[in-house]
Design a protein around this motif. Structure first.
Motif, PDB file in Angstrom:
ATOM      1  N   GLN A   1       0.797  -1.226   0.000  1.00 11.18           N
ATOM      2  CA  GLN A   1       0.000   0.000   0.000  1.00 11.18           C
ATOM      3  C   GLN A   1       0.828   1.274   0.000  1.00 11.18           C
ATOM      4  N   THR A   2       2.107   1.181   0.386  1.00  9.64           N
ATOM      5  CA  THR A   2       2.914   2.397   0.451  1.00  9.64           C
ATOM      6  C   THR A   2       4.398   2.075   0.365  1.00  9.64           C
ATOM      7  N   SER A   3       5.154   3.031  -0.165  1.00 11.74           N
ATOM      8  CA  SER A   3       6.615   2.889  -0.182  1.00 11.74           C
ATOM      9  C   SER A   3       7.225   3.452   1.105  1.00 11.74           C
ATOM     10  N   ASP A   4       6.415   4.165   1.876  1.00 14.40           N
ATOM     11  CA  ASP A   4       6.847   4.673   3.180  1.00 14.40           C
ATOM     12  C   ASP A   4       6.480   3.657   4.263  1.00 14.40           C
ATOM     13  N   ILE A   5       7.091   3.795   5.416  1.00 12.49           N
ATOM     14  CA  ILE A   5       6.791   2.875   6.515  1.00 12.49           C
ATOM     15  C   ILE A   5       5.356   3.074   6.987  1.00 12.49           C
ATOM     16  N   ARG A   6       4.627   1.985   7.041  1.00 11.20           N
ATOM     17  CA  ARG A   6       3.282   1.997   7.602  1.00 11.20           C
ATOM     18  C   ARG A   6       3.310   1.189   8.898  1.00 11.20           C
ATOM     19  N   TRP A   7       3.039   1.849  10.004  1.00 12.26           N
ATOM     20  CA  TRP A   7       3.099   1.189  11.302  1.00 12.26           C
ATOM     21  C   TRP A   7       1.784   0.451  11.562  1.00 12.26           C
ATOM     22  N   LEU A   8       1.878  -0.845  11.763  1.00  9.97           N
ATOM     23  CA  LEU A   8       0.685  -1.644  12.016  1.00  9.97           C
ATOM     24  C   LEU A   8       0.173  -1.402  13.426  1.00  9.97           C
ATOM     25  N   SER A   9      -1.119  -1.323  13.565  1.00 10.26           N
ATOM     26  CA  SER A   9      -1.688  -1.240  14.914  1.00 10.26           C
ATOM     27  C   SER A   9      -1.573  -2.622  15.556  1.00 10.26           C
ATOM     28  N   PRO A  10      -1.580  -2.695  16.887  1.00  7.06           N
ATOM     29  CA  PRO A  10      -1.533  -4.013  17.552  1.00  7.06           C
ATOM     30  C   PRO A  10      -2.642  -4.942  17.059  1.00  7.06           C
ATOM     31  N   LYS A  11      -3.823  -4.376  16.794  1.00  9.23           N
ATOM     32  CA  LYS A  11      -4.945  -5.180  16.319  1.00  9.23           C
ATOM     33  C   LYS A  11      -4.653  -5.749  14.931  1.00  9.23           C
ATOM     34  N   GLU A  12      -4.067  -4.924  14.041  1.00  5.44           N
ATOM     35  CA  GLU A  12      -3.718  -5.394  12.697  1.00  5.44           C
ATOM     36  C   GLU A  12      -2.665  -6.491  12.748  1.00  5.44           C
ATOM     37  N   ALA A  13      -1.621  -6.278  13.543  1.00  3.07           N
ATOM     38  CA  ALA A  13      -0.535  -7.259  13.639  1.00  3.07           C
ATOM     39  C   ALA A  13      -1.041  -8.599  14.153  1.00  3.07           C
ATOM     40  N   LEU A  14      -1.991  -8.558  15.058  1.00  6.04           N
ATOM     41  CA  LEU A  14      -2.575  -9.781  15.604  1.00  6.04           C
ATOM     42  C   LEU A  14      -3.480 -10.456  14.571  1.00  6.04           C
ATOM     43  N   ALA A  15      -4.279  -9.655  13.862  1.00  2.00           N
ATOM     44  CA  ALA A  15      -5.188 -10.207  12.853  1.00  2.00           C
ATOM     45  C   ALA A  15      -4.428 -10.864  11.703  1.00  2.00           C
TER      46      ALA A  15
ATOM     47  N   ASN B   1      -1.733 -12.431  12.085  1.00  2.00           N
ATOM     48  CA  ASN B   1      -0.954 -13.491  12.716  1.00  2.00           C
ATOM     49  C   ASN B   1       0.542 -13.210  12.652  1.00  2.00           C
ATOM     50  N   LEU B   2       0.885 -11.941  12.555  1.00  2.00           N
ATOM     51  CA  LEU B   2       2.294 -11.550  12.642  1.00  2.00           C
ATOM     52  C   LEU B   2       2.708 -11.628  14.127  1.00  2.00           C
ATOM     53  N   VAL B   3       1.908 -11.004  14.981  1.00  2.00           N
ATOM     54  CA  VAL B   3       2.050 -11.206  16.430  1.00  2.00           C
ATOM     55  C   VAL B   3       1.197 -12.408  16.793  1.00  2.00           C
ATOM     56  N   THR B   4       1.788 -13.368  17.480  1.00  2.00           N
ATOM     57  CA  THR B   4       1.025 -14.544  17.893  1.00  2.00           C
ATOM     58  C   THR B   4       0.703 -14.554  19.373  1.00  2.00           C
TER      59      THR B   4
END
Length: 215
Positions: free
Chosen positions: A190-204, A206-209
């Motif tokens: 979606q972007t060439s710049d850094i997009r910081w994932l929200s904790p909810k996104e990272a969990l959804a 399955n990046l954060v387990t």
């Protein structure tokens, strides 16, 4: 004299290859990453301490080899941790480092630690996320951040579109192998710049387990 000359010529040819000077400098002069071994880290607040290797800095062209050496010195056992703090760097090296982490059965977390084992939130962005994905368990430390973006290459290529598709396919295959949702590639694209994932996104994704509420 002829032997010395032939060795010097071969060395020059080797160092003339793209990225060779960076590899040589990182291997023999100064590594682009730093490390520290922490003997007792309680990541999840369970009271169970574990040994950890904390790594930070830019992921360079020789970082995978450097990382293997640091792991060997740290003598981590399955279930021990790799703590990450990096803004990214070389994509292929990061993937190798993630594979090594998975092979050793280690867990990952985005954090720094003092000598006593107390964790501090940190950031892991770009190629660093691939290293993080290698964790058998991927802890989400409160306050820490995971950042993604679209990967490109700075090397000259004859077909940029084909190269972009190759990189995307490699990242998708790697992340899927590590158990991360394929949606991570869409988030990256979606972007060439850094997009910081929200904790909810990272969990959804399955990046954060395993999210941890406390830093």
């Amino acid at each position: 004299m002829l032997l010395v000359s032939s060795v010097a010529i071969q060395a020059y040819r080797d160092l003339s290859k793209p990225g060779a000077w960076d590899f040589w400098r990182e291997t023999y002069v100064a590594a682009s990453m730093n490390s520290a071994v922490i003997s007792d880290v309680d990541i999840d607040g369970s009271g169970r301490g574990r040994r950890a290797l904390a790594i930070s800095g830019t992921i360079g062209s020789a970082s995978a080899s450097w990382f293997r050496d640091r792991l060997s010195e740290a003598r981590l056992a399955p279930g021990d941790a790799v703590l990450l703090s990096s803004q990214g760097g070389a994509l292929n090296q990061a993937a190798i480092m993630g594979e090594v982490i998975r092979t050793h059965g280690l867990v990952t977390a985005v954090a720094t630690s003092d000598a006593s084992g107390k964790l501090r939130p940190s950031a892991c962005a770009s190629a660093c996320v691939l290293i993080y994905a290698g964790g058998q368990t991927r802890y989400g430390i409160a306050g820490s951040r995971l950042g993604v973006h679209r990967f490109t290459t700075s090397a000259p290529v004859s077909d940029p579109l084909a190269e972009a598709q190759r990189i995307q396919g490699m990242v998708l295959g790697y992340m899927t192998k590590m158990g991360v949702s394929s949606g991570i590639v869409e988030a990256m694209s979606q972007t060439s710049d850094i997009r910081w994932l929200s904790p909810k996104e990272a969990l959804a994704l399955n990046l954060v387990t395993k999210p941890i509420d406390r830093p």
